[in-house]
Design a protein around this motif. Structure first.
Motif, PDB file in Angstrom:
ATOM      1  N   ASN A 109       0.824  -1.213   0.000  1.00 57.56           N
ATOM      2  CA  ASN A 109       0.000   0.000   0.000  1.00 57.56           C
ATOM      3  C   ASN A 109       0.858   1.262   0.000  1.00 57.56           C
ATOM      4  O   ASN A 109       0.553   2.241   0.666  1.00 57.56           O
ATOM      5  CB  ASN A 109      -0.971   0.018   1.177  1.00 57.56           C
ATOM      6  N   GLY A 110       1.970   1.200  -0.737  1.00 59.41           N
ATOM      7  CA  GLY A 110       2.837   2.367  -0.874  1.00 59.41           C
ATOM      8  C   GLY A 110       3.858   2.531   0.240  1.00 59.41           C
ATOM      9  O   GLY A 110       4.701   3.418   0.168  1.00 59.41           O
ATOM     10  N   THR A 111       3.813   1.693   1.265  1.00 62.63           N
ATOM     11  CA  THR A 111       4.762   1.775   2.373  1.00 62.63           C
ATOM     12  C   THR A 111       5.892   0.778   2.144  1.00 62.63           C
ATOM     13  O   THR A 111       5.643  -0.389   1.830  1.00 62.63           O
ATOM     14  CB  THR A 111       4.052   1.464   3.713  1.00 62.63           C
ATOM     15  N   LYS A 112       7.125   1.223   2.296  1.00 64.21           N
ATOM     16  CA  LYS A 112       8.289   0.364   2.093  1.00 64.21           C
ATOM     17  C   LYS A 112       8.272  -0.782   3.100  1.00 64.21           C
ATOM     18  O   LYS A 112       7.945  -0.591   4.266  1.00 64.21           O
ATOM     19  CB  LYS A 112       9.569   1.171   2.229  1.00 64.21           C
ATOM     20  N   VAL A 113       8.618  -1.986   2.613  1.00 67.17           N
ATOM     21  CA  VAL A 113       8.590  -3.193   3.444  1.00 67.17           C
ATOM     22  C   VAL A 113      10.015  -3.678   3.685  1.00 67.17           C
ATOM     23  O   VAL A 113      10.744  -3.959   2.734  1.00 67.17           O
ATOM     24  CB  VAL A 113       7.763  -4.311   2.771  1.00 67.17           C
ATOM     25  N   SER A 114      10.415  -3.795   4.939  1.00 67.53           N
ATOM     26  CA  SER A 114      11.744  -4.333   5.256  1.00 67.53           C
ATOM     27  C   SER A 114      11.608  -5.773   5.741  1.00 67.53           C
ATOM     28  O   SER A 114      10.547  -6.192   6.207  1.00 67.53           O
ATOM     29  CB  SER A 114      12.425  -3.472   6.326  1.00 67.53           C
ATOM     30  N   GLY A 115      12.688  -6.544   5.584  1.00 66.66           N
ATOM     31  CA  GLY A 115      12.708  -7.923   6.065  1.00 66.66           C
ATOM     32  C   GLY A 115      12.018  -8.927   5.160  1.00 66.66           C
ATOM     33  O   GLY A 115      11.813 -10.068   5.547  1.00 66.66           O
ATOM     34  N   LEU A 116      11.685  -8.534   3.932  1.00 67.80           N
ATOM     35  CA  LEU A 116      10.997  -9.422   2.994  1.00 67.80           C
ATOM     36  C   LEU A 116      12.022 -10.206   2.177  1.00 67.80           C
ATOM     37  O   LEU A 116      12.963  -9.641   1.634  1.00 67.80           O
ATOM     38  CB  LEU A 116      10.110  -8.604   2.047  1.00 67.80           C
ATOM     39  N   SER A 117      11.841 -11.517   2.081  1.00 70.48           N
ATOM     40  CA  SER A 117      12.723 -12.370   1.279  1.00 70.48           C
ATOM     41  C   SER A 117      12.280 -12.317  -0.181  1.00 70.48           C
ATOM     42  O   SER A 117      11.118 -12.574  -0.496  1.00 70.48           O
ATOM     43  CB  SER A 117      12.672 -13.806   1.796  1.00 70.48           C
ATOM     44  N   VAL A 118      13.210 -11.974  -1.068  1.00 71.41           N
ATOM     45  CA  VAL A 118      12.945 -11.850  -2.501  1.00 71.41           C
ATOM     46  C   VAL A 118      13.844 -12.844  -3.237  1.00 71.41           C
ATOM     47  O   VAL A 118      15.050 -12.882  -3.002  1.00 71.41           O
ATOM     48  CB  VAL A 118      13.219 -10.414  -3.004  1.00 71.41           C
ATOM     49  N   THR A 119      13.254 -13.645  -4.133  1.00 68.07           N
ATOM     50  CA  THR A 119      14.001 -14.628  -4.910  1.00 68.07           C
ATOM     51  C   THR A 119      14.172 -14.135  -6.345  1.00 68.07           C
ATOM     52  O   THR A 119      13.211 -13.707  -6.970  1.00 68.07           O
ATOM     53  CB  THR A 119      13.263 -15.988  -4.919  1.00 68.07           C
ATOM     54  N   PHE A 120      15.400 -14.219  -6.849  1.00 64.44           N
ATOM     55  CA  PHE A 120      15.711 -13.836  -8.218  1.00 64.44           C
ATOM     56  C   PHE A 120      15.882 -15.108  -9.044  1.00 64.44           C
ATOM     57  O   PHE A 120      16.489 -16.069  -8.596  1.00 64.44           O
ATOM     58  CB  PHE A 120      16.994 -12.993  -8.270  1.00 64.44           C
ATOM     59  N   ASN A 121      15.337 -15.105 -10.288  1.00 59.91           N
ATOM     60  CA  ASN A 121      15.323 -16.311 -11.110  1.00 59.91           C
ATOM     61  C   ASN A 121      15.471 -15.937 -12.584  1.00 59.91           C
ATOM     62  O   ASN A 121      14.807 -15.019 -13.052  1.00 59.91           O
ATOM     63  CB  ASN A 121      13.996 -17.037 -10.876  1.00 59.91           C
ATOM     64  N   ASP A 122      16.330 -16.658 -13.323  1.00 56.17           N
ATOM     65  CA  ASP A 122      16.492 -16.390 -14.761  1.00 56.17           C
ATOM     66  C   ASP A 122      15.927 -17.518 -15.627  1.00 56.17           C
ATOM     67  O   ASP A 122      16.290 -17.657 -16.789  1.00 56.17           O
ATOM     68  CB  ASP A 122      17.951 -16.102 -15.122  1.00 56.17           C
ATOM     69  N   ALA A 123      15.015 -18.319 -15.070  1.00 52.79           N
ATOM     70  CA  ALA A 123      14.348 -19.409 -15.800  1.00 52.79           C
ATOM     71  C   ALA A 123      15.348 -20.346 -16.473  1.00 52.79           C
ATOM     72  O   ALA A 123      15.179 -20.727 -17.629  1.00 52.79           O
ATOM     73  CB  ALA A 123      13.340 -18.851 -16.806  1.00 52.79           C
ATOM     74  N   LYS A 124      16.403 -20.680 -15.767  1.00 54.00           N
ATOM     75  CA  LYS A 124      17.426 -21.623 -16.242  1.00 54.00           C
ATOM     76  C   LYS A 124      18.164 -21.133 -17.491  1.00 54.00           C
ATOM     77  O   LYS A 124      18.583 -21.921 -18.330  1.00 54.00           O
ATOM     78  CB  LYS A 124      16.831 -23.003 -16.463  1.00 54.00           C
ATOM     79  N   ALA A 125      18.344 -19.820 -17.596  1.00 49.72           N
ATOM     80  CA  ALA A 125      19.069 -19.255 -18.748  1.00 49.72           C
ATOM     81  C   ALA A 125      20.566 -19.521 -18.660  1.00 49.72           C
ATOM     82  O   ALA A 125      21.277 -19.375 -19.646  1.00 49.72           O
ATOM     83  CB  ALA A 125      18.811 -17.752 -18.850  1.00 49.72           C
ATOM     84  N   GLY A 126      21.052 -19.887 -17.469  1.00 49.01           N
ATOM     85  CA  GLY A 126      22.464 -20.216 -17.334  1.00 49.01           C
ATOM     86  C   GLY A 126      23.298 -19.200 -16.587  1.00 49.01           C
ATOM     87  O   GLY A 126      24.491 -19.389 -16.408  1.00 49.01           O
ATOM     88  N   GLY A 127      22.687 -18.116 -16.127  1.00 46.96           N
ATOM     89  CA  GLY A 127      23.418 -17.128 -15.337  1.00 46.96           C
ATOM     90  C   GLY A 127      23.384 -17.497 -13.867  1.00 46.96           C
ATOM     91  O   GLY A 127      22.736 -18.462 -13.460  1.00 46.96           O
ATOM     92  N   THR A 128      24.103 -16.702 -13.046  1.00 45.27           N
ATOM     93  CA  THR A 128      24.111 -16.952 -11.609  1.00 45.27           C
ATOM     94  C   THR A 128      23.878 -15.660 -10.839  1.00 45.27           C
ATOM     95  O   THR A 128      24.264 -14.572 -11.288  1.00 45.27           O
ATOM     96  CB  THR A 128      25.440 -17.585 -11.146  1.00 45.27           C
ATOM     97  N   PHE A 129      23.261 -15.801  -9.671  1.00 43.22           N
ATOM     98  CA  PHE A 129      22.958 -14.668  -8.790  1.00 43.22           C
ATOM     99  C   PHE A 129      23.804 -14.771  -7.530  1.00 43.22           C
ATOM    100  O   PHE A 129      24.121 -15.868  -7.078  1.00 43.22           O
ATOM    101  CB  PHE A 129      21.478 -14.685  -8.387  1.00 43.22           C
TER     102      PHE A 129
END
Length: 160
Positions: free
Chosen positions: A70-90
């Protein structure tokens, strides 16, 4: 004679329609219908989108997302990054938002030239999408000498 009474009511955190009733002996009940909406939870690209780099290299700018509810910044949230098996790494694959609502990771491009779509997601939040491009290294073998030579063929030997 007119009497007035007031109170306050906090809607529940669960989305839905709620009926609030006010009663008093000898008076008709007054009913109010209130609606609680689900919070709008969003991950938005904050930095690092639309970069181009040599295959197998780490992009120069970190991929960052901003998490809000609702427009308020959220801290402590786990976010997952994914490249759909394109072969890169995070690094890291899962990042946690800081006090400003920002989650950050670095991305190393795949070892082949291609356009990569990266998604940042978290349960209950709309996802954010990045588009990054991996290009060839530009390494080319070039002939620098010894090309187009002519000469006499090998001598023929007679048999005795």
């Amino acid at each position: 004679m007119l009497f007035r009474s007031t109170t306050s009511y906090k809607l529940p955190s669960t989305a839905g329609t709620y009926t609030v009733s006010a009663t008093s002996a000898g008076y008709t009940t007054a009913a109010f219908t209130e609606t609680a909406t689900a919070p709008v939870k969003t991950l938005a690209v904050n930095g690092g989108n639309n970069q181009t780099g040599v295959e197998g290299s780490t992009l120069p700018t970190a991929l960052t997302v901003l998490a809000t509810s609702n427009g308020t910044k959220v801290s402590g949230l786990s976010v997952t990054f994914n490249d759909a098996k394109a072969g890169g790494t995070f690094n890291p694959t899962k990042a946690v938002t800081n006090s400003s609502g920002i989650a950050s990771t670095t991305y190393t491009l795949p070892s082949t030239a291609k356009t990569v779509t990266i998604t940042a997601g978290s349960v209950g939040y709309t996802s954010a999408t990045f588009t990054e491009t991996s290009t060839t290294s530009g390494k080319v073998l070039t002939v620098t000498g010894g090309s187009n030579q002519t000469g006499a063929g090998a001598p023929r030997f007679r048999r005795h």
